[in-house]
Design a protein around this motif. Structure first.
Motif, PDB file in Angstrom:
ATOM      1  N   LEU A   1       0.832  -1.211   0.000  1.00 49.66           N
ATOM      2  CA  LEU A   1       0.000   0.000   0.000  1.00 49.66           C
ATOM      3  C   LEU A   1       0.859   1.251   0.000  1.00 49.66           C
ATOM      4  O   LEU A   1       1.925   1.288   0.628  1.00 49.66           O
ATOM      5  CB  LEU A   1      -0.909   0.012   1.239  1.00 49.66           C
ATOM      6  CG  LEU A   1      -1.863  -1.183   1.407  1.00 49.66           C
ATOM      7  CD1 LEU A   1      -2.516  -1.155   2.764  1.00 49.66           C
ATOM      8  CD2 LEU A   1      -2.913  -1.192   0.299  1.00 49.66           C
ATOM      9  N   LEU A   2       0.386   2.297  -0.702  1.00 52.67           N
ATOM     10  CA  LEU A   2       1.099   3.583  -0.704  1.00 52.67           C
ATOM     11  C   LEU A   2       1.275   4.123   0.700  1.00 52.67           C
ATOM     12  O   LEU A   2       2.285   4.734   1.030  1.00 52.67           O
ATOM     13  CB  LEU A   2       0.323   4.603  -1.551  1.00 52.67           C
ATOM     14  CG  LEU A   2       0.582   4.591  -3.066  1.00 52.67           C
ATOM     15  CD1 LEU A   2      -0.340   5.571  -3.747  1.00 52.67           C
ATOM     16  CD2 LEU A   2       2.034   4.917  -3.393  1.00 52.67           C
ATOM     17  N   SER A   3       0.283   3.857   1.549  1.00 50.97           N
ATOM     18  CA  SER A   3       0.332   4.378   2.929  1.00 50.97           C
ATOM     19  C   SER A   3       1.454   3.728   3.741  1.00 50.97           C
ATOM     20  O   SER A   3       1.821   4.211   4.808  1.00 50.97           O
ATOM     21  CB  SER A   3      -1.010   4.149   3.629  1.00 50.97           C
ATOM     22  OG  SER A   3      -1.370   2.779   3.558  1.00 50.97           O
TER      23      SER A   3
ATOM     24  N   TRP B   1      12.670  16.170  -1.722  1.00 46.16           N
ATOM     25  CA  TRP B   1      12.904  16.257  -3.171  1.00 46.16           C
ATOM     26  C   TRP B   1      11.711  16.852  -3.929  1.00 46.16           C
ATOM     27  O   TRP B   1      11.782  17.026  -5.147  1.00 46.16           O
ATOM     28  CB  TRP B   1      13.204  14.869  -3.747  1.00 46.16           C
ATOM     29  CG  TRP B   1      14.397  14.194  -3.131  1.00 46.16           C
ATOM     30  CD1 TRP B   1      15.524  14.787  -2.635  1.00 46.16           C
ATOM     31  CD2 TRP B   1      14.586  12.784  -2.947  1.00 46.16           C
ATOM     32  NE1 TRP B   1      16.385  13.839  -2.158  1.00 46.16           N
ATOM     33  CE2 TRP B   1      15.850  12.599  -2.332  1.00 46.16           C
ATOM     34  CE3 TRP B   1      13.816  11.655  -3.242  1.00 46.16           C
ATOM     35  CZ2 TRP B   1      16.352  11.332  -2.001  1.00 46.16           C
ATOM     36  CZ3 TRP B   1      14.309  10.397  -2.923  1.00 46.16           C
ATOM     37  CH2 TRP B   1      15.566  10.243  -2.300  1.00 46.16           C
ATOM     38  N   GLY B   2      10.621  17.116  -3.218  1.00 47.00           N
ATOM     39  CA  GLY B   2       9.426  17.662  -3.874  1.00 47.00           C
ATOM     40  C   GLY B   2       8.737  16.657  -4.774  1.00 47.00           C
ATOM     41  O   GLY B   2       8.130  17.018  -5.786  1.00 47.00           O
ATOM     42  N   VAL B   3       8.838  15.370  -4.423  1.00 48.12           N
ATOM     43  CA  VAL B   3       8.196  14.313  -5.220  1.00 48.12           C
ATOM     44  C   VAL B   3       6.918  13.875  -4.518  1.00 48.12           C
ATOM     45  O   VAL B   3       6.937  13.528  -3.333  1.00 48.12           O
ATOM     46  CB  VAL B   3       9.146  13.103  -5.404  1.00 48.12           C
ATOM     47  CG1 VAL B   3       8.450  11.983  -6.166  1.00 48.12           C
ATOM     48  CG2 VAL B   3      10.423  13.525  -6.116  1.00 48.12           C
ATOM     49  N   LYS B   4       5.821  13.893  -5.239  1.00 50.96           N
ATOM     50  CA  LYS B   4       4.514  13.566  -4.642  1.00 50.96           C
ATOM     51  C   LYS B   4       4.323  12.057  -4.541  1.00 50.96           C
ATOM     52  O   LYS B   4       4.754  11.301  -5.413  1.00 50.96           O
ATOM     53  CB  LYS B   4       3.381  14.151  -5.491  1.00 50.96           C
ATOM     54  CG  LYS B   4       3.260  15.664  -5.368  1.00 50.96           C
ATOM     55  CD  LYS B   4       2.134  16.174  -6.234  1.00 50.96           C
ATOM     56  CE  LYS B   4       2.074  17.706  -6.161  1.00 50.96           C
ATOM     57  NZ  LYS B   4       1.177  18.266  -7.178  1.00 50.96           N
ATOM     58  N   VAL B   5       3.653  11.647  -3.456  1.00 54.65           N
ATOM     59  CA  VAL B   5       3.273  10.242  -3.316  1.00 54.65           C
ATOM     60  C   VAL B   5       1.967  10.043  -4.075  1.00 54.65           C
ATOM     61  O   VAL B   5       0.944  10.625  -3.735  1.00 54.65           O
ATOM     62  CB  VAL B   5       3.084   9.868  -1.823  1.00 54.65           C
ATOM     63  CG1 VAL B   5       2.644   8.414  -1.698  1.00 54.65           C
ATOM     64  CG2 VAL B   5       4.360  10.112  -1.044  1.00 54.65           C
ATOM     65  N   SER B   6       2.036   9.235  -5.141  1.00 53.55           N
ATOM     66  CA  SER B   6       0.834   8.975  -5.945  1.00 53.55           C
ATOM     67  C   SER B   6       0.992   7.619  -6.613  1.00 53.55           C
ATOM     68  O   SER B   6       2.021   6.960  -6.476  1.00 53.55           O
ATOM     69  CB  SER B   6       0.671  10.048  -7.024  1.00 53.55           C
ATOM     70  OG  SER B   6       1.667   9.872  -8.027  1.00 53.55           O
ATOM     71  N   ASP B   7      -0.031   7.226  -7.351  1.00 52.14           N
ATOM     72  CA  ASP B   7       0.038   5.948  -8.071  1.00 52.14           C
ATOM     73  C   ASP B   7       1.161   5.960  -9.117  1.00 52.14           C
ATOM     74  O   ASP B   7       1.604   4.907  -9.561  1.00 52.14           O
ATOM     75  CB  ASP B   7      -1.298   5.669  -8.783  1.00 52.14           C
ATOM     76  CG  ASP B   7      -2.411   5.405  -7.772  1.00 52.14           C
ATOM     77  OD1 ASP B   7      -2.079   5.054  -6.629  1.00 52.14           O
ATOM     78  OD2 ASP B   7      -3.592   5.562  -8.123  1.00 52.14           O
ATOM     79  N   GLN B   8       1.593   7.152  -9.523  1.00 51.83           N
ATOM     80  CA  GLN B   8       2.642   7.277 -10.545  1.00 51.83           C
ATOM     81  C   GLN B   8       4.055   7.179  -9.964  1.00 51.83           C
ATOM     82  O   GLN B   8       5.036   7.152 -10.698  1.00 51.83           O
ATOM     83  CB  GLN B   8       2.511   8.641 -11.267  1.00 51.83           C
ATOM     84  CG  GLN B   8       1.175   8.846 -11.961  1.00 51.83           C
ATOM     85  CD  GLN B   8       0.880   7.729 -12.948  1.00 51.83           C
ATOM     86  OE1 GLN B   8       1.672   7.454 -13.826  1.00 51.83           O
ATOM     87  NE2 GLN B   8      -0.254   7.067 -12.769  1.00 51.83           N
TER      88      GLN B   8
ATOM     89  N   HIS C   1       4.757  -3.699  -7.003  1.00 51.07           N
ATOM     90  CA  HIS C   1       5.617  -3.916  -5.829  1.00 51.07           C
ATOM     91  C   HIS C   1       6.241  -2.562  -5.486  1.00 51.07           C
ATOM     92  O   HIS C   1       7.092  -2.056  -6.210  1.00 51.07           O
ATOM     93  CB  HIS C   1       6.722  -4.934  -6.141  1.00 51.07           C
ATOM     94  CG  HIS C   1       6.191  -6.289  -6.497  1.00 51.07           C
ATOM     95  ND1 HIS C   1       5.800  -7.210  -5.552  1.00 51.07           N
ATOM     96  CD2 HIS C   1       5.960  -6.864  -7.702  1.00 51.07           C
ATOM     97  CE1 HIS C   1       5.361  -8.306  -6.153  1.00 51.07           C
ATOM     98  NE2 HIS C   1       5.444  -8.117  -7.460  1.00 51.07           N
ATOM     99  N   LEU C   2       5.812  -1.973  -4.387  1.00 53.41           N
ATOM    100  CA  LEU C   2       6.257  -0.625  -4.042  1.00 53.41           C
ATOM    101  C   LEU C   2       7.523  -0.707  -3.189  1.00 53.41           C
ATOM    102  O   LEU C   2       7.479  -1.119  -2.032  1.00 53.41           O
ATOM    103  CB  LEU C   2       5.138   0.116  -3.291  1.00 53.41           C
ATOM    104  CG  LEU C   2       3.699  -0.065  -3.840  1.00 53.41           C
ATOM    105  CD1 LEU C   2       2.697   0.717  -2.995  1.00 53.41           C
ATOM    106  CD2 LEU C   2       3.617   0.369  -5.296  1.00 53.41           C
TER     107      LEU C   2
END
Length: 594
Positions: free
Chosen positions: A481-483, A502-509, A515-516
Motif C-alpha cells: 500500500l502507498l500508505s 525532493w518535492g516528489v509527490k506520493v501517488s500511483d505514478q 511492488h512498491l
C-alpha cells in the motif's frame, strides 16, 4: 591435518596454477577434450541477453577467452519467472533444438546469470557474470574466473552438464595425485566444509561417516540425503553435523574462516554435474509439462529428490520459496517421482573455501577486507588503472578496478571503484561502491554510499541516470500500500521524508510496478551527460543527509527497474572502452619514457 596457514597456502598455489593454465588458453583454440564444448549463460529477458552477447563478442574479439568453444546465451521463456531449475530445463531444450542428438556428446558448462541483481545493483545492467574482479591485465571478470577455476574439469568429465551460479567463487586444493572426476551416472556435487550457520543458507549433504574420513584433500562418497537451507536442529537430527578432527566424524576448513579442529561443521553445496541420461530424463519431463508457471530451484528441487534417505516432505514445504505458486507442489512431486532412486555422488573437497559475492556487503567484504581471499586469489589494490603516485590517495584496503583516478582525489578504506573516472577534488568515504561513473566536481561522497551510473536510450537519444543508495539499503523490500511507503528506508531515512525533501509527490505514478519499493520508486533524474547525472544524484543524497530541500521538479524521473529497461549497453561499453584505451595509452607512454 595441516594448519590453517598451510591449507590457505595450498589453495593459493593451486589457484595460481589454474589461472596460469587459463591464461595460456586465452585467445587460442583449445584442443579436443581440453576445454568445454559449450559454455552456456542464462539471461532473464531479451535485453539482458543482448547485453551478455555484446560483452561475449567483445571478449572474443579481444582474445580474452579460449576460442573454438560454442558460447551461448539462452533467454528464459517469456512469462512467469521459472527459477534456475526452470532455466536449466529450458537450456536442455535449447541445446537439443540447436544440435539435435549431437548435444548428448557435449561437455557443457551452464552458468546461471539470469537475475536482476537487486542485492548488488552495480551488476544489474551488464550482469553478475560480468562483474569485474581486482586482478588480471586486462582485468578478469567473474566469467574468466569461473572458466579458470574449472579448467581441470572438462578433461576428467564424461559428457554431461556442470551447473554453477554467477556470484560465487570456489577455491580448493587437492593432493598431487588426486583429480576431481565427473564420470558417474546420476548427479555429482562438490561439497565444502562449512560452519553450521553457513549451512542454514545453503544445501547440506547428509554423508555416511563410515565412508569418508575428512582428512585428505579430496574424497569420493555418496549422499544419503540432501537438505536445502535447513535449520541447525534439522542438521543435527539428520546426522549432517561433523566434528573437525574427530576421525569418525571429521572435517577441515570452514566457509568464511578456517575454523579450529574440534569445532562442528557441515558439508555444503556449490556446483553440481549431471550425466546425459539424467539430463535427457529431465528434458522429457520438461517437454511433457509444456509451460512452467512456477519457480523451480535447481538445488532445492533437483537434489532434494536424490539419495536413499530422500523423502517427499520438501515438495509441500514453501518456507524457502519467495512466491508460492499453485503449480509448484505438483511440479515438485512429479520431479521427485522422476528422480527417485537417482544417485547423488559427492566429491568432498576437504581443503576448500566457498565465497558468495552476490550482495553489496559480501562484495565489499571479500574484495577489500577478506585477507584470506586476497591472499589466495592474489587480489590487487589497484588493478589495470591509472593511479596517482601519492600515498595518501588510497587506503590499502580499497580496491580500484579499470578506473582513472586524478591526483588530489581520496578513496577511503574498504571502498571499491570500478569502471569510473574520479576527478582531483573528489573524496570517497569508507565502504562505498562507485561504478560506471564520471565524477568531476568538488564533492565528499559519504561512507557506505552506493553510486552506479547507467546510459539509457529514450526516443533514440542517449541520456544518463545515476542511482544512489546506502550499501545497506534493501532494494528487494516492497510494500503493498502507498500508505506503507514510510517503512521503506533510503540511507537510513524514511522514503516519505526523502520524497518531501525532493518535492516528489506520493501517488500511483510514484512506482513503476505494483511492488512498491526502492527498486521501483521513480526518484532518479534523467540527465544529458554522465557527470551531470552523478552530480544530481549526489545532491539528492546530500539533501537527505543534511535534511535540506533539493527539488527534482522539471526532471524526468526513473526507477532502477526502468533504468534497466531503457539501458543502452553499447554506450556503457563505449565508456568502459574509453577508460581501457586511455589506460593502454598511458602504459605505452610510460614504457617509451623508460
Amino acid at each position: 591435518m595441516p594448519a590453517a596457514g598451510e591449507r590457505s597456502a595450498a589453495r593459493r598455489e593451486a589457484t595460481g596454477r589454474r589461472l596460469a593454465r587459463f591464461a595460456a588458453l586465452r585467445g587460442k583454440a583449445a584442443r579436443p577434450g581440453e576445454f568445454w564444448d559449450v559454455v552456456a549463460v542464462t539471461a532473464a529477458d531479451a535485453e539482458q541477453a543482448l547485453a551478455y552477447r555484446q560483452q561475449l563478442a567483445e571478449k572474443l574479439s579481444r582474445k580474452e577467452l579460449p576460442l573454438g568453444v560454442r558460447y551461448h546465451v539462452f533467454v528464459d521463456p517469456p512469462g512467469p519467472k521459472i527459477g534456475n531449475g526452470g532455466s536449466t530445463l529450458h537450456v536442455l531444450r535449447c541445446l537439443e533444438d540447436l544440435y539435435g542428438d549431437k548435444w548428448t556428446s557435449f561437455i557443457v558448462l551452464l552458468i546461471h546469470s539470469g537475475g536482476y541483481s537487486q542485492r548488488l545493483p552495480n551488476a544489474s545492467a551488464l550482469g553478475k557474470i560480468f562483474t569485474a574482479l581486482p586482478f588480471g591485465d586486462p582485468i578478469y571478470q567473474m566469467l574468466e574466473l569461473k572458466l579458470a577455476m574449472y579448467i581441470d574439469f572438462p578433461s576428467h568429465m564424461k559428457p554431461g552438464i556442470l551447473i554453477t551460479c554467477s556470484d560465487d567463487i570456489e577455491l580448493y586444493s587437492t593432493g598431487v595425485t588426486e583429480t576431481v572426476t565427473f564420470d558417474k551416472p546420476g548427479f555429482t556435487a562438490l561439497a565444502h566444509p562449512s560452519d553450521l550457520t553457513v549451512g542454514t543458507t545453503h544445501g547440506v549433504f547428509v554423508l555416511d561417516p563410515s565412508h569418508f574420513s575428512g582428512k585428505g584433500g579430496l574424497e569420493y562418497t555418496s549422499c544419503h540425503r540432501f537438505l536445502h537451507k535447513p535449520d541447525i536442529e534439522t542438521m543435527r537430527q539428520c546426522g549432517a553435523v561433523f566434528v573437525r578432527g574427530n576421525c569418525s566424524q571429521l572435517s577441515s576448513s570452514g566457509d568464511h574462516s578456517d575454523s579450529e579442529i574440534g569445532s562442528e561443521c557441515v558439508y555444503t553445496d556449490s556446483i553440481f554435474y549431471m550425466d546425459h541420461s539424467t539430463a535427457k530424463q529431465l528434458l522429457t519431463f520438461y517437454k511433457q509439462m509444456g509451460t512452467l508457471c512456477c519457480e523451480i530451484d535447481a538445488y532445492g528441487d533437483f537434489l532434494q529428490a536424490l539419495g536413499p534417505g530422500a523423502t517427499q516432505d520438501y515438495t509441500k514445504s514453501t518456507s524457502n520459496v519467495t512466491k508460492e505458486e499453485a503449480q509448484l507442489v505438483e511440479v515438485r512431486q512429479k520431479l521427485c517421482s522422476l528422480l527417485k532412486g537417482t544417485t547423488l555422488n559427492v566429491i568432498v573437497l576437504n581443503n576448500s573455501k566457498f565465497y558468495h559475492t552476490g550482495t553489496t556487503q559480501e562484495y565489499l567484504f571479500h574484495f577489500t577486507s577478506d585477507s584470506k581471499l586476497k591472499f589466495e586469489l592474489n587480489l590487487l589494490s589497484v588493478a589495470f588503472s591509472i593511479f596517482p603516485d601519492k600515498a595518501e590517495t588510497l587506503d590499502q584496503s580499497a580496491s580500484i578496478i579499470q578506473s582513472i583516478l586524478e591526483p588530489g582525489c581520496f578513496i577511503g578504506p574498504g571502498s571499491i571503484i570500478e569502471y569510473s573516472r574520479i576527478g582531483p577534488e573528489v573524496s570517497v568515504g569508507k565502504n562505498s561502491i562507485i561504478s560506471g561513473s564520471y565524477i568531476n566536481l568538488k564533492v565528499d561522497i559519504p561512507s557506505n554510499c552506493f553510486l552506479s551510473s547507467l546510459s539509457i536510450k529514450i526516443n533514440d537519444r542517449v541520456k544518463y541516470v545515476s542511482m544512489v543508495f546506502s550499501v545497506e539499503d534493501n532494494l528487494k523490500k516492497s510494500v503493498k500500500l502507498l500508505s506503507d511507503t514510510h517503512s521503506l528506508q533510503f540511507f537510513g531515512v524514511s522514503l516519505l521524508e526523502c520524497l518531501d525533501l525532493w518535492g516528489v509527490k506520493v501517488s500511483d505514478q510514484l512506482f513503476s510496478n505494483t511492488h512498491l519499493g526502492l527498486w521501483t520508486a521513480r526518484i532518479f533524474p534523467v540527465c544529458s551527460t554522465l557527470s551531470e547525472s552523478v552530480k544530481m544524484s549526489l545532491k539528492m543524497l546530500h539533501s537527505v543527509q543534511h535534511m535540506s530541500a533539493f527539488k527534482l521538479n522539471g526532471f524526468k524521473l526513473l526507477s532502477v527497474e526502468e533504468m534497466l529497461t531503457y539501458k543502452d549497453v553499447e554506450d556503457m561499453l563505449k565508456f568502459r572502452k574509453q577508460i581501457y584505451d586511455k589506460i593502454c595509452l598511458q602504459r605505452q607512454k610510460e614504457k617509451s619514457d623508460l
